[in-house]
Scaffold this active site. Structure first.
Site, PDB file in Angstrom:
ATOM      1  N   HIS A  13       0.863  -1.197   0.000  1.00  0.00           N
ATOM      2  CA  HIS A  13       0.000   0.000   0.000  1.00  0.00           C
ATOM      3  C   HIS A  13       0.889   1.234   0.000  1.00  0.00           C
ATOM      4  O   HIS A  13       1.456   1.607   1.026  1.00  0.00           O
ATOM      5  CB  HIS A  13      -0.920   0.016   1.227  1.00  0.00           C
ATOM      6  CG  HIS A  13      -1.891   1.165   1.217  1.00  0.00           C
ATOM      7  ND1 HIS A  13      -3.241   0.981   1.333  1.00  0.00           N
ATOM      8  CD2 HIS A  13      -1.703   2.499   1.086  1.00  0.00           C
ATOM      9  CE1 HIS A  13      -3.847   2.153   1.281  1.00  0.00           C
ATOM     10  NE2 HIS A  13      -2.932   3.101   1.135  1.00  0.00           N
ATOM     11  N   HIS A  15       1.631   5.336  -1.772  1.00  0.00           N
ATOM     12  CA  HIS A  15       1.288   6.499  -2.606  1.00  0.00           C
ATOM     13  C   HIS A  15       2.574   7.063  -3.207  1.00  0.00           C
ATOM     14  O   HIS A  15       3.456   7.489  -2.469  1.00  0.00           O
ATOM     15  CB  HIS A  15       0.590   7.577  -1.770  1.00  0.00           C
ATOM     16  CG  HIS A  15      -0.698   7.100  -1.170  1.00  0.00           C
ATOM     17  ND1 HIS A  15      -1.906   7.227  -1.818  1.00  0.00           N
ATOM     18  CD2 HIS A  15      -0.956   6.445  -0.006  1.00  0.00           C
ATOM     19  CE1 HIS A  15      -2.865   6.683  -1.069  1.00  0.00           C
ATOM     20  NE2 HIS A  15      -2.313   6.204   0.041  1.00  0.00           N
ATOM     21  N   LYS A  99      -9.465  -0.071  -5.815  1.00  0.00           N
ATOM     22  CA  LYS A  99      -9.464   0.583  -4.508  1.00  0.00           C
ATOM     23  C   LYS A  99     -10.809   1.264  -4.276  1.00  0.00           C
ATOM     24  O   LYS A  99     -11.270   2.057  -5.105  1.00  0.00           O
ATOM     25  CB  LYS A  99      -8.332   1.622  -4.462  1.00  0.00           C
ATOM     26  CG  LYS A  99      -8.258   2.443  -3.181  1.00  0.00           C
ATOM     27  CD  LYS A  99      -7.762   1.639  -1.997  1.00  0.00           C
ATOM     28  CE  LYS A  99      -7.811   2.430  -0.709  1.00  0.00           C
ATOM     29  NZ  LYS A  99      -6.558   3.090  -0.365  1.00  0.00           N
ATOM     30  N   HIS A 136     -10.468   1.427   1.723  1.00  0.00           N
ATOM     31  CA  HIS A 136     -10.264   2.438   2.767  1.00  0.00           C
ATOM     32  C   HIS A 136     -11.495   2.341   3.674  1.00  0.00           C
ATOM     33  O   HIS A 136     -12.574   2.800   3.311  1.00  0.00           O
ATOM     34  CB  HIS A 136     -10.125   3.837   2.162  1.00  0.00           C
ATOM     35  CG  HIS A 136      -9.844   4.879   3.206  1.00  0.00           C
ATOM     36  ND1 HIS A 136      -8.639   5.520   3.329  1.00  0.00           N
ATOM     37  CD2 HIS A 136     -10.627   5.362   4.215  1.00  0.00           C
ATOM     38  CE1 HIS A 136      -8.683   6.357   4.353  1.00  0.00           C
ATOM     39  NE2 HIS A 136      -9.878   6.286   4.913  1.00  0.00           N
ATOM     40  N   HIS A 174      -4.666  -0.407   5.812  1.00  0.00           N
ATOM     41  CA  HIS A 174      -4.275   0.344   7.011  1.00  0.00           C
ATOM     42  C   HIS A 174      -5.281   0.154   8.158  1.00  0.00           C
ATOM     43  O   HIS A 174      -5.981   1.092   8.549  1.00  0.00           O
ATOM     44  CB  HIS A 174      -4.057   1.833   6.722  1.00  0.00           C
ATOM     45  CG  HIS A 174      -5.021   2.473   5.754  1.00  0.00           C
ATOM     46  ND1 HIS A 174      -6.380   2.463   5.929  1.00  0.00           N
ATOM     47  CD2 HIS A 174      -4.809   3.131   4.603  1.00  0.00           C
ATOM     48  CE1 HIS A 174      -6.954   3.103   4.942  1.00  0.00           C
ATOM     49  NE2 HIS A 174      -6.018   3.506   4.115  1.00  0.00           N
ATOM     50  N   ASP A 247       1.468   2.747   3.464  1.00  0.00           N
ATOM     51  CA  ASP A 247       0.629   3.935   3.268  1.00  0.00           C
ATOM     52  C   ASP A 247       1.480   5.207   3.279  1.00  0.00           C
ATOM     53  O   ASP A 247       0.991   6.287   3.622  1.00  0.00           O
ATOM     54  CB  ASP A 247      -0.488   4.022   4.304  1.00  0.00           C
ATOM     55  CG  ASP A 247      -1.620   4.944   3.849  1.00  0.00           C
ATOM     56  OD1 ASP A 247      -1.672   5.285   2.654  1.00  0.00           O
ATOM     57  OD2 ASP A 247      -2.437   5.339   4.691  1.00  0.00           O
TER      58      ASP A 247
HETATM   59  O1  DOR Z   1      -3.324   9.746   5.347  1.00  0.00           O
HETATM   60  C1  DOR Z   1      -3.664   9.425   4.226  1.00  0.00           C
HETATM   61  N1  DOR Z   1      -3.063   9.948   3.133  1.00  0.00           N
HETATM   62  N2  DOR Z   1      -4.647   8.538   4.081  1.00  0.00           N
HETATM   63  C2  DOR Z   1      -5.160   8.242   2.883  1.00  0.00           C
HETATM   64  O2  DOR Z   1      -6.066   7.445   2.819  1.00  0.00           O
HETATM   65  C3  DOR Z   1      -4.657   8.907   1.657  1.00  0.00           C
HETATM   66  C4  DOR Z   1      -3.301   9.414   1.834  1.00  0.00           C
HETATM   67  C5  DOR Z   1      -2.885  10.379   0.766  1.00  0.00           C
HETATM   68  O3  DOR Z   1      -3.040  10.052  -0.419  1.00  0.00           O
HETATM   69  O4  DOR Z   1      -2.356  11.428   1.093  1.00  0.00           O
HETATM   70 ZN    ZN Z   2      -3.317   5.093   1.438  1.00  0.00          ZN
END
Ligand code: DOR
Ligand code: ZN
Length: 343
Positions: A13, A15, A99, A136, A174, A247
């Site tokens: 997971h 980004h 997702k 989520h 998460h 995450d």
């Molecule tokens: O804290 C987070 N940041 N939770 C999420 O679900 C998305 C992520 C983000 O893309 O910044």
């Molecule tokens: Zn995330």
């Protein structure tokens, strides 16, 4: 123990963003992990296999030439995702699922799903094709206390969803509460959960230690200590249903240190070190490899990695900023971490 060698881990997971920010952060994950499941919450979101393949190309182009890091993609579900996209995703080896962002739950979730029933035909197709749903798991109902949003999502949405689609393969992403742990544990083997380093190491006091601490703010938000303990217990239990998903979610410093700061902890540069610290505190370093390197690959039906990484006990100070184009503040900035990924 002074050195710890494990099969190279994967991050299920992550980004990575896009453009210049992608180029700045992707090498950090590639240094730590062999593979990652990259989240589709770009603006606009990655909703189709074609968009995912183009994004995958941009990720590969952002990596050093000698990198063998493999990005997998998750597609962003909207209420207008057609069933045909599920068939396409099922046939694409680079896409590992869809997702589900409840609309309004987090960063770039506006295009997400408001009413789960509207996407039942798509979920039915996912169940039929064995395509994984990454979730989520928070309700967005403003009446619900932010610390209860995961628990209420499980009661209102997830349990009914699993009843209706009993063979659906899903990951509760998460997990932040003991309720989430219990849900995953009691569900069939088609259900798993990922755990982040911040939720294993910190409780909600970290958000308010001596003043407001925006770099500890992520969604789902950190919970109270009893929940953290349940997460740590799940991670170190040896259960194949729990695996690593950082995450890691970078936002430039100014967007975090703001009157309305963005959610997300940027852990990519030191993720494995942080997990090692959490496992060591639970006296469970011998369980780290399975959590970080085996359970996720097994769940996704992918081969385990063959090469290894080595962690050394060599305390180091995390830099205040992970600079270059964007000023990014890593988790633990300015503090010490016990383990160091070698080299
Ligand atoms: O804290 C987070 N940041 N939770 C999420 O679900 C998305 C992520 C983000 O893309 O910044
Ligand atoms: Zn995330």
């Amino acid at each position: 123990m002074q050195r710890l060698t494990l099969t190279r881990p994967d991050d299920w997971h992550l980004h990575l963003r896009d453009g210049e920010l992608l180029r700045q952060v992707a090498p950090a994950s590639a240094r730590q992990f062999a593979r990652a499941l990259v989240m589709p919450n770009l603006s606009p979101p990655v909703t189709t296999v074609d968009q995912a393949l183009a994004y995958r190309r941009r990720i590969l182009d952002a990596l050093p030439a000698d990198s063998d890091f493999i990005p997998f993609l998750s597609l962003y579900l909207t209420e207008s995702t057609p069933v045909s996209e599920v068939t396409r995703a099922a046939a694409c080896p680079h896409v590992l699922g869809f997702k589900l962002y409840p609309a309004g739950a987090t960063t770039h979730s506006e295009a997400g799903v408001r009413t789960l029933e509207r996407i039942y035909p798509v979920i039915e197709a996912m169940e039929r094709h064995g395509v994984v749903l990454q979730i989520h798991g928070e309700v967005t109902d403003p009446e619900i206390d932010i610390f209860d949003r995961e628990k209420v999502f499980i009661e209102r949405e997830l349990i009914p969803l699993c009843r209706r689609f009993p063979a659906l393969r899903l990951v509760l992403e998460h997990v932040t509460t003991r309720d989430g742990v219990q849900f995953v544990r009691e569900a069939p083997a088609t259900v798993a959960g990922t755990l982040t380093p911040q939720h294993l190491l910190y409780n909600r006091n970290a958000l308010f230690a001596g003043g407001i601490r925006p770099h500890y703010y992520c969604l789902p938000v950190l919970k109270r200590e009893t929940h953290r303990q349940a997460l740590l217990q799940a991670a170190t239990s040896g259960s194949p249903k729990f695996f690593l998903g950082t995450d890691s979610a970078p936002h430039p410093r100014a967007a975090k240190e703001s009157a309305c700061g963005c959610a997300g902890c940027f852990s990519a540069p030191l993720a494995l070190e942080l997990y090692a610290e959490a496992f060591e505190r639970a006296d469970a370093l011998d369980r780290l490899e399975a959590f970080a390197s085996f359970h996720g690959a097994d769940f996704y039906g992918l081969p385990r990695n063959r090469d290894t990484v080595t962690l050394e006990r060599a305390p180091w100070r995390v830099p205040e900023t992970f600079g270059a184009e964007f000023d990014l503040v890593p988790l633990r900035a300015g503090e010490t971490v016990t383990w160091r990924l070698h080299p």
